[in-house]
Design a protein around this motif. Structure first.
Motif, PDB file in Angstrom:
ATOM      1  N   ALA A 101       0.827  -1.209   0.000  1.00 23.66           N
ATOM      2  CA  ALA A 101       0.000   0.000   0.000  1.00 23.66           C
ATOM      3  C   ALA A 101       0.860   1.257   0.000  1.00 23.66           C
ATOM      4  O   ALA A 101       0.555   2.232  -0.695  1.00 23.66           O
ATOM      5  N   LEU A 102       1.951   1.244   0.755  1.00 20.04           N
ATOM      6  CA  LEU A 102       2.819   2.414   0.804  1.00 20.04           C
ATOM      7  C   LEU A 102       3.514   2.648  -0.537  1.00 20.04           C
ATOM      8  O   LEU A 102       3.708   3.797  -0.951  1.00 20.04           O
ATOM      9  N   ARG A 103       3.880   1.570  -1.210  1.00 17.17           N
ATOM     10  CA  ARG A 103       4.504   1.742  -2.539  1.00 17.17           C
ATOM     11  C   ARG A 103       3.512   2.370  -3.519  1.00 17.17           C
ATOM     12  O   ARG A 103       3.866   3.233  -4.330  1.00 17.17           O
ATOM     13  N   LYS A 104       2.259   1.925  -3.457  1.00 19.91           N
ATOM     14  CA  LYS A 104       1.242   2.493  -4.344  1.00 19.91           C
ATOM     15  C   LYS A 104       0.986   3.957  -3.999  1.00 19.91           C
ATOM     16  O   LYS A 104       0.809   4.794  -4.891  1.00 19.91           O
ATOM     17  N   LEU A 105       0.952   4.254  -2.699  1.00 19.42           N
ATOM     18  CA  LEU A 105       0.719   5.622  -2.287  1.00 19.42           C
ATOM     19  C   LEU A 105       1.875   6.519  -2.722  1.00 19.42           C
ATOM     20  O   LEU A 105       1.660   7.651  -3.193  1.00 19.42           O
ATOM     21  N   MET A 106       3.095   6.027  -2.592  1.00 29.24           N
ATOM     22  CA  MET A 106       4.249   6.811  -3.023  1.00 29.24           C
ATOM     23  C   MET A 106       4.172   7.117  -4.513  1.00 29.24           C
ATOM     24  O   MET A 106       4.452   8.245  -4.958  1.00 29.24           O
ATOM     25  N   ALA A 107       3.762   6.129  -5.304  1.00 27.53           N
ATOM     26  CA  ALA A 107       3.668   6.331  -6.759  1.00 27.53           C
ATOM     27  C   ALA A 107       2.586   7.344  -7.109  1.00 27.53           C
ATOM     28  O   ALA A 107       2.682   8.032  -8.122  1.00 27.53           O
ATOM     29  N   ALA A 108       1.540   7.437  -6.258  1.00 25.41           N
ATOM     30  CA  ALA A 108       0.427   8.339  -6.554  1.00 25.41           C
ATOM     31  C   ALA A 108       0.659   9.754  -6.043  1.00 25.41           C
ATOM     32  O   ALA A 108      -0.069  10.669  -6.413  1.00 25.41           O
ATOM     33  N   LEU A 109       1.685   9.940  -5.196  1.00 23.72           N
ATOM     34  CA  LEU A 109       1.945  11.266  -4.653  1.00 23.72           C
ATOM     35  C   LEU A 109       2.408  12.217  -5.742  1.00 23.72           C
ATOM     36  O   LEU A 109       3.068  11.810  -6.701  1.00 23.72           O
ATOM     37  N   PRO A 110       2.082  13.505  -5.603  1.00 22.50           N
ATOM     38  CA  PRO A 110       2.671  14.491  -6.510  1.00 22.50           C
ATOM     39  C   PRO A 110       4.194  14.425  -6.435  1.00 22.50           C
ATOM     40  O   PRO A 110       4.763  14.286  -5.344  1.00 22.50           O
TER      41      PRO A 110
END
Length: 322
Positions: A101-110
């Motif tokens: 989940a954190l990897r996906k969130l990092m990829a979605a961050l500006p």
């Protein structure tokens, strides 16, 4: 700011599907009129948001619509990556899911916020486990308790109480699990009353084919807050005055920080012995002071001095002549 509120509305609708305008207003701490103006602004900006009229109506997004997290601020991104150590997630079987989940969130961050978020994850760690001992290990599989919580099913629990070591059985209505300082607790109702159970004292647990019977309008955080306040509250504290040797004052204050009756005395520039004011739940709880021996002399109350003298004499007799 309005832009953050508009993003919050989209994320809430994505999560819940449909929410009454009143619920949105309460969550965002604004008026219903403000929410309706924000919904109109989202619609004008091309977001497929619409209202459903009637007693079961509300505000919703068209199915399948998703937004990214481009509206997230730098501080919000950094906060998400200051995480607890993975003990709790691993014990729940969610360790790998958390990393994914954190990897996906990092990829979605500006893109401008990614370096700060990555730095926060590598520079700050919150470990809730106390020194010397590590987390308590539940006697039963934590997954059983977790399943009862997520499936909204009643639970049959055999439990060994710490106060008298007796084993009792309970039929419970779980609200959820709480990890406090590395120890897992089950928060549940027993016969309609809130109760707290340490997972490491549970001897067996089994799901029942009955839906949970929680009290209306209560969530885990509400019940936990009430139980925590009850445990922390001392209705008639026992005041204790202790003369502590300066050499152990720092260690004494760390161990008895929660028992201090006022601000802790400074550890520097003190005379050889320092008076410290404490309060305890009971005389028996205060007997723990005997562990410091002569380095922490109880000055008052007299009944505690007598109890400690009696225990010290019993210990001396046990070792006499060996």
């Amino acid at each position: 700011m309005r832009s953050e509120r508009l993003l919050s509305i989209m994320l809430l609708l994505q999560t819940h599907g449909q929410l009454p305008a009143g619920d949105l207003a309460e969550r965002l701490e604004v008026s219903v009129r403000t929410v309706m103006r924000d919904v109109e602004a989202l619609s004008s900006a091309g977001v497929p948001v619409y209202t459903v009229r009637g007693p079961h109506g509300g505000i919703a997004l068209l199915p399948g619509y998703r937004t990214n997290v481009t509206g997230m601020t730098a501080d919000e991104a950094r906060a998400l990556f200051v995480l607890l150590s993975d003990h709790a997630h691993t014990e729940l079987g969610l360790g790998q899911a958390l990393g994914s989940a954190l990897r996906k969130l990092m990829a979605a961050l500006p893109a401008p916020h990614r370096p700060d978020a990555d730095l926060a994850s590598r520079r700050i760690l919150i470990d809730p486990v106390r020194w010397r001992g590590g987390p308590a290990r539940p006697a039963v599989d934590l997954a059983v308790l977790q399943q009862a919580v997520f499936d909204d099913r009643r639970l049959r629990l055999r439990y060994r109480h710490g106060r008298d070591n007796r084993v009792r059985s309970y039929t419970l209505d779980p609200y959820g699990l709480v990890n406090k300082a590395g120890v897992w607790y089950l928060v549940a109702d027993h016969r309609g009353e809130p109760a707290l159970f340490r997972a490491d004292r549970a001897l067996s647990a089994g799901l029942l084919d009955e839906p949970v019977r929680r009290r209306d309008g209560l969530e885990l955080a509400d019940v936990w807050d009430g139980l925590r306040r009850h445990i922390d509250h001392i209705p008639a504290p026992l005041p204790v005055t202790v003369s502590v040797h300066r050499d152990i004052l720092g260690r004494f204050l760390r161990i008895h920080e929660a028992d201090l009756a006022g601000p802790p005395p400074a550890t520097d520039g003190q005379p050889e012995r320092v008076p410290v004011q404490l309060h305890f739940r009971s005389l028996a709880a205060a007997e723990a002071l005997l562990a410091f021996g002569a380095d922490a002399e109880v000055l008052a109350p007299a009944e505690l001095r007598r109890a400690l003298a009696r225990k010290a004499a019993e210990a001396a007799a046990c070792y006499d002549g060996t």
